[in-house]
Scaffold this active site. Structure first.
Site: not given
Ligand SMILES: [Zn+2]
Length: 199
Positions: A21, A60, A89-90, A180
């Site tokens: 996203s 990405h 991040d994450e 995923y």
């Protein structure tokens, strides 16, 4: 996303959404702008996340910004204390202490931008994200493009050998042969629950 930031003190921005996203892209965009504005900016990422590059956050879409790895929420506080703008991040992969670590950074006057998955592949709340979304000053929930129908995707589909992963599979499987996809709600396929879990 145009908004007026507070002109003093620290605050928390949460950027969430499913995989693909653009969360890391948005995190990098915000931190890069802070850097251009002359602020001391740092991105921290969990040490377990070594998908692309140990020294950088890479989206990405290919954007890249240097990042330091932290093994725990205590590490995040230690590494990021003193910075004007801190990107995490994450963030869903950090231990529960990440909420207090972020509150401490805010108390030190930092702008904290935390990006991560709000829901895991089971569509369940992920780690400390429910609390972070609750205490955040600003929240953005991004959507991806559904891999099946092209509609707006808000969920992450986990596939093992092309089939929906079972509900009871480990949330994090480093190096597993799985994949995923971003899916919209109608296209999302919940994994089967084992006898053990439903008993
Ligand atoms: Zn769809």
């Amino acid at each position: 996303m145009i908004r007026t930031h507070p002109n003093r003190g620290g605050w928390l921005e949460v950027v969430c959404g499913p995989m693909f996203s653009g969360k890391s892209e948005e995190l990098i965009r915000r931190l890069r702008r802070a850097e251009i504005a002359g602020q001391r900016a740092l991105i921290v990422k969990p040490a377990v996340d070594n998908r692309y590059d140990v020294g950088h956050v890479v989206s990405h879409a290919g954007s890249k910004m240097r990042a330091v790895s932290a093994g725990s929420s205590a590490d995040v506080l230690r590494l990021a204390a003193g910075y004007d703008a801190v990107g995490i991040d994450e963030v869903q992969f950090f231990d529960d202490g990440i909420v207090d670590a972020i509150e401490s950074l805010i108390a030190l006057g930092a702008r904290v931008v935390a990006a991560g998955l709000a829901q895991d592949f089971r569509a369940q709340p992920f780690g400390s994200m429910p609390t972070l979304l609750c205490v955040a000053d600003f929240v953005d929930k991004l959507e991806a493009v559904c891999h099946r129908c092209g509609g707006p995707a808000t969920l992450t589909q986990r596939l093992v050998d092309g089939r929906p992963a079972s509900f009871d599979g480990a949330t994090v499987q480093i190096g597993a042969l799985d994949s995923y996809e971003a899916r919209c709600r109608p296209c999302y396929e919940p994994g089967e629950r084992s006898e053990r879990a439903t008993a």
